[in-house]
Design a protein around this motif. Structure first.
Motif, PDB file in Angstrom:
ATOM      1  N   MET A 192     -24.125 -15.963   0.900  1.00 39.55           N
ATOM      2  CA  MET A 192     -25.131 -15.410   0.017  1.00 39.55           C
ATOM      3  C   MET A 192     -24.770 -15.750  -1.424  1.00 39.55           C
ATOM      4  O   MET A 192     -23.633 -16.042  -1.739  1.00 39.55           O
ATOM      5  N   LEU A 193     -25.722 -15.661  -2.325  1.00 48.27           N
ATOM      6  CA  LEU A 193     -25.512 -16.060  -3.707  1.00 48.27           C
ATOM      7  C   LEU A 193     -24.483 -15.223  -4.440  1.00 48.27           C
ATOM      8  O   LEU A 193     -23.967 -15.653  -5.452  1.00 48.27           O
ATOM      9  N   SER A 194     -24.158 -14.051  -3.942  1.00 44.61           N
ATOM     10  CA  SER A 194     -23.204 -13.207  -4.639  1.00 44.61           C
ATOM     11  C   SER A 194     -21.812 -13.829  -4.709  1.00 44.61           C
ATOM     12  O   SER A 194     -20.992 -13.406  -5.496  1.00 44.61           O
ATOM     13  N   CYS A 195     -21.536 -14.839  -3.901  1.00 40.87           N
ATOM     14  CA  CYS A 195     -20.210 -15.462  -3.933  1.00 40.87           C
ATOM     15  C   CYS A 195     -20.170 -16.672  -4.856  1.00 40.87           C
ATOM     16  O   CYS A 195     -19.180 -17.375  -4.912  1.00 40.87           O
ATOM     17  N   PHE A 196     -21.241 -16.920  -5.606  1.00 35.21           N
ATOM     18  CA  PHE A 196     -21.307 -18.063  -6.495  1.00 35.21           C
ATOM     19  C   PHE A 196     -21.394 -17.630  -7.942  1.00 35.21           C
ATOM     20  O   PHE A 196     -21.834 -16.537  -8.252  1.00 35.21           O
ATOM     21  N   ARG A 197     -21.003 -18.518  -8.810  1.00 35.61           N
ATOM     22  CA  ARG A 197     -21.173 -18.327 -10.250  1.00 35.61           C
ATOM     23  C   ARG A 197     -21.696 -19.654 -10.779  1.00 35.61           C
ATOM     24  O   ARG A 197     -21.167 -20.718 -10.479  1.00 35.61           O
ATOM     25  N   ILE A 198     -22.759 -19.598 -11.570  1.00 38.26           N
ATOM     26  CA  ILE A 198     -23.329 -20.805 -12.151  1.00 38.26           C
ATOM     27  C   ILE A 198     -22.772 -20.962 -13.554  1.00 38.26           C
ATOM     28  O   ILE A 198     -22.703 -20.001 -14.307  1.00 38.26           O
ATOM     29  N   GLN A 199     -22.397 -22.141 -13.887  1.00 37.30           N
ATOM     30  CA  GLN A 199     -21.839 -22.390 -15.197  1.00 37.30           C
ATOM     31  C   GLN A 199     -22.279 -23.763 -15.673  1.00 37.30           C
ATOM     32  O   GLN A 199     -22.509 -24.655 -14.868  1.00 37.30           O
TER      33      GLN A 199
ATOM     34  N   ARG B 279     -26.628 -30.593  -7.948  1.00 40.22           N
ATOM     35  CA  ARG B 279     -27.390 -31.611  -7.221  1.00 40.22           C
ATOM     36  C   ARG B 279     -26.891 -31.794  -5.791  1.00 40.22           C
ATOM     37  O   ARG B 279     -27.549 -32.403  -4.972  1.00 40.22           O
ATOM     38  N   THR B 280     -25.730 -31.225  -5.474  1.00 41.54           N
ATOM     39  CA  THR B 280     -25.169 -31.393  -4.127  1.00 41.54           C
ATOM     40  C   THR B 280     -25.278 -30.142  -3.262  1.00 41.54           C
ATOM     41  O   THR B 280     -24.817 -30.153  -2.131  1.00 41.54           O
ATOM     42  N   VAL B 281     -25.866 -29.068  -3.779  1.00 39.47           N
ATOM     43  CA  VAL B 281     -25.925 -27.822  -3.014  1.00 39.47           C
ATOM     44  C   VAL B 281     -27.315 -27.647  -2.400  1.00 39.47           C
ATOM     45  O   VAL B 281     -28.217 -28.437  -2.630  1.00 39.47           O
ATOM     46  N   SER B 282     -27.485 -26.582  -1.628  1.00 41.79           N
ATOM     47  CA  SER B 282     -28.753 -26.358  -0.930  1.00 41.79           C
ATOM     48  C   SER B 282     -29.899 -26.129  -1.910  1.00 41.79           C
ATOM     49  O   SER B 282     -29.707 -25.725  -3.057  1.00 41.79           O
ATOM     50  N   ALA B 283     -31.097 -26.363  -1.424  1.00 42.61           N
ATOM     51  CA  ALA B 283     -32.297 -26.221  -2.260  1.00 42.61           C
ATOM     52  C   ALA B 283     -32.467 -24.793  -2.755  1.00 42.61           C
ATOM     53  O   ALA B 283     -32.891 -24.574  -3.899  1.00 42.61           O
ATOM     54  N   VAL B 284     -32.155 -23.791  -1.946  1.00 41.91           N
ATOM     55  CA  VAL B 284     -32.329 -22.406  -2.382  1.00 41.91           C
ATOM     56  C   VAL B 284     -31.410 -22.108  -3.568  1.00 41.91           C
ATOM     57  O   VAL B 284     -31.816 -21.460  -4.529  1.00 41.91           O
ATOM     58  N   VAL B 285     -30.182 -22.609  -3.543  1.00 43.56           N
ATOM     59  CA  VAL B 285     -29.258 -22.402  -4.657  1.00 43.56           C
ATOM     60  C   VAL B 285     -29.766 -23.136  -5.891  1.00 43.56           C
ATOM     61  O   VAL B 285     -29.781 -22.599  -6.995  1.00 43.56           O
ATOM     62  N   THR B 286     -30.221 -24.355  -5.697  1.00 45.39           N
ATOM     63  CA  THR B 286     -30.743 -25.144  -6.814  1.00 45.39           C
ATOM     64  C   THR B 286     -31.965 -24.471  -7.433  1.00 45.39           C
ATOM     65  O   THR B 286     -32.114 -24.450  -8.657  1.00 45.39           O
ATOM     66  N   GLU B 287     -32.846 -23.927  -6.613  1.00 47.09           N
ATOM     67  CA  GLU B 287     -34.058 -23.284  -7.120  1.00 47.09           C
ATOM     68  C   GLU B 287     -33.754 -21.970  -7.842  1.00 47.09           C
ATOM     69  O   GLU B 287     -34.414 -21.627  -8.817  1.00 47.09           O
TER      70      GLU B 287
ATOM     71  N   GLU C 296     -41.263 -18.691  -5.006  1.00 46.42           N
ATOM     72  CA  GLU C 296     -40.974 -18.671  -3.566  1.00 46.42           C
ATOM     73  C   GLU C 296     -40.395 -19.980  -3.051  1.00 46.42           C
ATOM     74  O   GLU C 296     -39.977 -20.067  -1.897  1.00 46.42           O
ATOM     75  N   MET C 297     -40.346 -20.992  -3.902  1.00 44.73           N
ATOM     76  CA  MET C 297     -39.921 -22.320  -3.479  1.00 44.73           C
ATOM     77  C   MET C 297     -38.584 -22.269  -2.730  1.00 44.73           C
ATOM     78  O   MET C 297     -37.590 -21.760  -3.239  1.00 44.73           O
ATOM     79  N   CYS C 298     -38.574 -22.759  -1.531  1.00 45.39           N
ATOM     80  CA  CYS C 298     -37.386 -22.883  -0.668  1.00 45.39           C
ATOM     81  C   CYS C 298     -36.801 -21.540  -0.217  1.00 45.39           C
ATOM     82  O   CYS C 298     -35.696 -21.496   0.300  1.00 45.39           O
ATOM     83  N   LEU C 299     -37.524 -20.448  -0.415  1.00 46.40           N
ATOM     84  CA  LEU C 299     -36.986 -19.135  -0.038  1.00 46.40           C
ATOM     85  C   LEU C 299     -37.526 -18.686   1.314  1.00 46.40           C
ATOM     86  O   LEU C 299     -38.720 -18.777   1.583  1.00 46.40           O
TER      87      LEU C 299
END
Length: 195
Positions: free
Chosen positions: A1-8, A48-56, A79-82
């Protein structure tokens, strides 16, 4: 799930390379690229290398990090890719942003997002809303009042024209004929096939 990521944002340092047309070495300027880091780690991967949901979702996450500087947000097809479950969560975020004072301008093809907005409008007007909110896990910041929301339906017409029609909020929210008609047709087809 996204809670384990940090965008920087990471800075790609200037580098020297040979420019064929100029016939000389040139310095490329620094660029900023979004980068996904894993919590507790100093390593990650380019978006650019991660899943579409993360990218969106990443741009929204970056914007929310700096929410106090955001007065308005234009969001095309959140809603794109969700997955449908995440679409409902996205709708909840949109409602909360509205209640936090952010002017939300959203285009969507998602009946799930619209239905969640309709549910929050209907819930806000119920006499027993506190009890219902507790039961469903919502709070006042999730609810919307009908006067806070405008919905427009865009319909293609002959001659490459588009008709823009404001939809009126009823007791149960905004009926969207194009969504409802499509859902009715697919359900009629399912019943006909399953007979």
């Amino acid at each position: 799930m996204l809670s384990c990521f940090r965008i920087q944002e990471i800075v790609i340092c200037p580098r020297r390379c040979f420019h064929k047309e100029k016939g000389e070495d040139v310095w490329l300027t620094a660029r900023r690229l979004p980068f996904l880091l894993f919590h507790g780690k100093n390593t990650g991967m380019p978006l650019r290398t991660v899943s579409a949901v993360v990218t969106e979702l990443s741009p929204l996450i970056l914007i929310l990090k700096h929410h106090k500087y955001v007065d308005a947000l234009f969001y095309e097809e959140p809603e794109m890719c969700l997955h449908p479950q995440l679409q409902q969560k996205m709708a909840r975020v949109l409602c909360q942003l509205t209640n936090a004072g952010v002017q939300m301008n959203v285009t969507t093809h998602s009946d799930i997002i619209l239905q969640h907005i309709n549910n929050m409008i209907r819930l806000s007007e119920r006499a027993d809303k506190e009890e219902r909110c507790r039961h469903l896990g919502y709070s006042e910041r999730d609810l919307l009042r009908p006067e806070e929301v405008k919905v427009y339906q865009l319909t293609a017409e002959a001659g490459a024209k588009t008709k823009v029609e404001e939809l009126i909020c009823g007791k149960n929210g905004f009926p969207v004929p194009t969504f409802n008609d499509a859902l009715d047709r697919i359900m009629d087809e399912a019943y006909a096939i399953q007979e």
